[in-house]
Scaffold this motif. Structure first.
Motif, PDB file in Angstrom:
ATOM      1  N   ASN A 160       0.940  -1.143  -0.148  1.00 53.72           N
ATOM      2  CA  ASN A 160      -0.011  -0.059   0.137  1.00 53.72           C
ATOM      3  C   ASN A 160       0.834   1.195  -0.076  1.00 53.72           C
ATOM      4  O   ASN A 160       2.000   1.175   0.528  1.00 53.72           O
ATOM      5  CB  ASN A 160      -0.965   0.077   1.274  1.00 53.72           C
ATOM      6  CG  ASN A 160      -1.587   1.392   1.420  1.00 53.72           C
ATOM      7  OD1 ASN A 160      -1.419   2.236   1.845  1.00 53.72           O
ATOM      8  ND2 ASN A 160      -3.016   1.108   0.611  1.00 53.72           N
ATOM      9  N   ALA A 161       0.204   2.185  -0.459  1.00 52.17           N
ATOM     10  CA  ALA A 161       1.099   3.609  -0.625  1.00 52.17           C
ATOM     11  C   ALA A 161       1.489   4.017   0.648  1.00 52.17           C
ATOM     12  O   ALA A 161       2.687   4.815   1.038  1.00 52.17           O
ATOM     13  CB  ALA A 161       0.454   4.817  -1.309  1.00 52.17           C
ATOM     14  N   SER A 162       0.901   3.712   1.815  1.00 50.46           N
ATOM     15  CA  SER A 162       1.166   4.201   3.052  1.00 50.46           C
ATOM     16  C   SER A 162       2.664   3.509   3.637  1.00 50.46           C
ATOM     17  O   SER A 162       3.202   4.017   4.702  1.00 50.46           O
ATOM     18  CB  SER A 162       0.225   3.962   4.205  1.00 50.46           C
ATOM     19  OG  SER A 162       0.225   2.438   4.443  1.00 50.46           O
ATOM     20  N   GLY A 163       2.886   2.497   2.996  1.00 51.75           N
ATOM     21  CA  GLY A 163       4.037   1.488   3.311  1.00 51.75           C
ATOM     22  C   GLY A 163       3.618   0.716   4.810  1.00 51.75           C
ATOM     23  O   GLY A 163       4.738  -0.097   5.168  1.00 51.75           O
ATOM     24  N   HIS A 164       2.466   0.714   5.276  1.00 51.61           N
ATOM     25  CA  HIS A 164       2.212   0.269   6.411  1.00 51.61           C
ATOM     26  C   HIS A 164       1.462  -1.267   6.326  1.00 51.61           C
ATOM     27  O   HIS A 164       1.143  -1.835   7.115  1.00 51.61           O
ATOM     28  CB  HIS A 164       1.404   1.121   7.552  1.00 51.61           C
ATOM     29  CG  HIS A 164       2.147   1.999   8.163  1.00 51.61           C
ATOM     30  ND1 HIS A 164       2.540   2.082   9.425  1.00 51.61           N
ATOM     31  CD2 HIS A 164       2.983   3.103   7.617  1.00 51.61           C
ATOM     32  CE1 HIS A 164       3.248   3.177   9.818  1.00 51.61           C
ATOM     33  NE2 HIS A 164       3.334   3.757   8.674  1.00 51.61           N
TER      34      HIS A 164
END
Length: 573
Positions: A160-164
């Motif tokens: 995901n773009a959040s990296g989480h």
């Protein structure tokens, strides 16, 4: 906070260089603009008129003066990206870009990954990054069954773009023994549908299955961003990342999540004289005791590589809905997110760092998480007052007005990322409702006297300072939606300062970086247009023509021979 003192010799180079351009924004309040500046070796030796700089060259050197006239271009100090993850960003560059400019739907993502799988040797994982489910036409995460269409006999991971977190295929779950009966790990989740079946989505600590023995773990006081590769590959990834930062005009970076792996890679690059940008390292908080035992009670290092402070996490991410909202998300009341520490344990970590003079930088998004951080810093300051501690709050997404006032009183520095609301600002509103409009309230910070610093959080966003500046000025998202009222916006001048001199200050480097001032390092970016004069919606389209570090050009825009742009006339370079 003890500011960095560099130890290497600063001997002058053989040839003084006179730098001229149509507009030179120095970011020095004593002299905001100039006709020219003089570079001697790694330093700026004079700033002002062309005549005064020529006279200074005559006094400082008997050698012939080299003249670089950039014509109609604009020069600004080198951009400072105070919060980024260079190794992770370099790693992403070898993955499949599934961001909004590449794919707008789940079938398009699957097609990109399937095409990549055909070029990747059998058995090796297929990895993609950059999708934000709220930007997809389906407005949902892909499922493991859809990723099974990419490959069924090797791992597939879509971050995901959040990296989480992200999504994995069925093979990945089976390989690591994860089934519908597997309990969620503390600080993470294997997501399930209404029937209890695994969807393939996973977040934070659940990513432990991917990171291997040497990966960053939830027990390391932070989420698990980095997947393991061979050391030689990590060095290559860092090298590739440096080139991207330089292409954006970035000359210094605050690495906001340094484990032993990153530390070792930076040391190797420095030993090989391949560290082209400046790095300030923030060690993950599980290494705090090690730092104290080694006597690292303040900044230490040289002009290229330094230890800056300690990185902590208070909660998760708004993009992945793991930031801590104890009453649940409007978009999904069953989700609350998480705190990484009990408040008392977190307060003790802050106290231990503060009492010896170490700067801290804490990731915090929700008002509840921010309250824990601000309270801990206030408590530490009450025990040992330090008017220049410069404790940081990373992202600082949704502070209340009262929390902002307390931040001003405590000297707390927020480090924000306007590209987050450019890329997925609508998603914050969907997650938590109308309060999401205030996400990253930069204008409120400035009104309260809180200095603003902006950065990329790469790879969550690309290291493109001009895109970040435009987002800070307009608060218009990628989809054309204005996020919140005008009082949350800042001016182009304030945004430029936030990515230069203010960013230098949060890194403890304002004495040698952040402005074009005599005696400072000769770090600067040459731009095709003036970001303070053009229409705000055009700022992100300005090109970085050159990037200089220590008085040496480290990047030049590769322009096709047919490009007629006058400012790129090689004679001017």
């Amino acid at each position: 906070m003890r500011k960095l003192t560099t130890f290497e010799s600063r001997s002058f180079g053989p040839t003084p260089i006179l730098i001229m351009a149509a507009d030179i924004h120095t970011l020095d309040p004593a002299q905001p603009s100039a006709e020219a500046f003089l570079v001697v070796g790694p330093d700026i030796a004079a700033v002002g008129s062309v005549e005064s700089c020529r006279a200074a060259a005559g006094r400082l050197s008997g050698r012939e003066l080299e003249v670089r006239d950039f014509g109609g271009a604009t020069i600004v100090p080198g951009f400072i990206d105070a919060h980024a993850h260079p190794l992770m960003y370099g790693q992403m560059l070898s993955w499949v870009d599934c961001g909004p400019e590449k794919a707008g739907s789940i079938p398009e993502i699957v097609a990109l990954l399937r095409e990549a799988a055909q070029a990747i040797p059998n058995g090796l994982p297929v990895r993609g990054y950059g999708y934000e489910h709220r930007n997809l036409v389906e407005s949902r995460h892909p499922t493991r069954f859809e990723l099974d269409g990419v490959a069924s006999e090797r791992e597939v991971y879509l971050m995901n773009a959040s990296g989480h977190g992200g999504v994995v295929n069925s093979f990945t779950l089976e390989l690591h023994g994860v089934s519908r009966d597997t309990p969620n790990p503390q600080g993470g989740e294997f997501f399930r549908d209404a029937k209890g079946e695994l969807t393939g989505e996973l977040s934070d600590a659940a990513c432990n299955i991917l990171t291997g023995l040497e990966g960053v773990k939830i027990g390391h006081h932070g989420p698990n961003f980095h997947l393991a590769d061979e050391p030689e590959e990590h060095l290559r990834q860092l090298g590739a990342a440096q080139e991207k930062f330089l292409a954006g005009g970035v000359t210094a970076i605050g690495d906001a999540q340094v484990s032993r792996r990153e530390f070792d890679m930076y040391l190797q690059l420095a030993e090989q004289n391949q560290l082209k940008v400046r790095i300030g390292m923030y060690l993950l908080s599980h290494l705090l005791d090690d730092a104290l035992d080694m006597g690292l009670h303040g900044q230490f290092g040289n002009a290229r590589l330094s230890f800056a402070g300690i990185k902590l996490y208070a909660d998760g991410t708004l993009g992945g809905w793991t930031a801590y909202f104890p009453d649940g998300y409007v978009g999904d009341p069953c989700r609350t997110g998480q705190l990484y520490h009990e408040p008392a344990a977190y307060k003790e970590l802050i106290r231990k760092a503060h009492v010896v003079g170490l700067q801290t930088a804490t990731h915090a998004q929700s008002p509840t998480a921010l309250e824990m951080v601000i309270d801990a810093i206030e408590s530490a300051q009450a025990e040992r007052p330090d008017p220049d501690a410069r404790h940081r709050i990373e992202h600082c997404g949704l502070p209340t007005p009262e929390q902002i006032r307390r931040m001003a009183a405590a000297g707390i520095y927020p480090v924000n990322q306007p590209q987050h609301y450019y890329n997925w600002g609508e998603g914050v509103q969907q997650a938590i409702g109308t309060p999401g409009e205030r996400f990253n309230p930069l204008g409120e910070f400035i009104a309260a006297g809180v200095p603003v610093t902006i950065s990329s959080d790469a790879p969550v966003a690309d290291p493109l300072p001009l895109e970040a500046i435009q987002a800070a000025v307009t608060r218009v998202t990628r989809n054309g939606h204005k996020l919140g009222p005008d009082n949350l916006c800042i001016t182009a001048g304030e945004a430029l300062a936030a990515h230069t001199i203010n960013a230098a200050r949060v890194l403890g480097r304002e004495d040698d970086l952040g402005s074009l001032t005599s005696g400072k390092r000769a770090d600067f970016a040459v731009l095709s247009e003036d970001p303070l004069a053009c229409k705000p919606e055009r700022i992100s389209g300005i090109e970085v023509l050159q990037t200089w570090v220590d008085g040496s050009c480290q990047y030049t825009l590769d322009v096709a021979p047919s490009d007629p742009t006058p400012s790129l006339d090689p004679a001017n370079f």
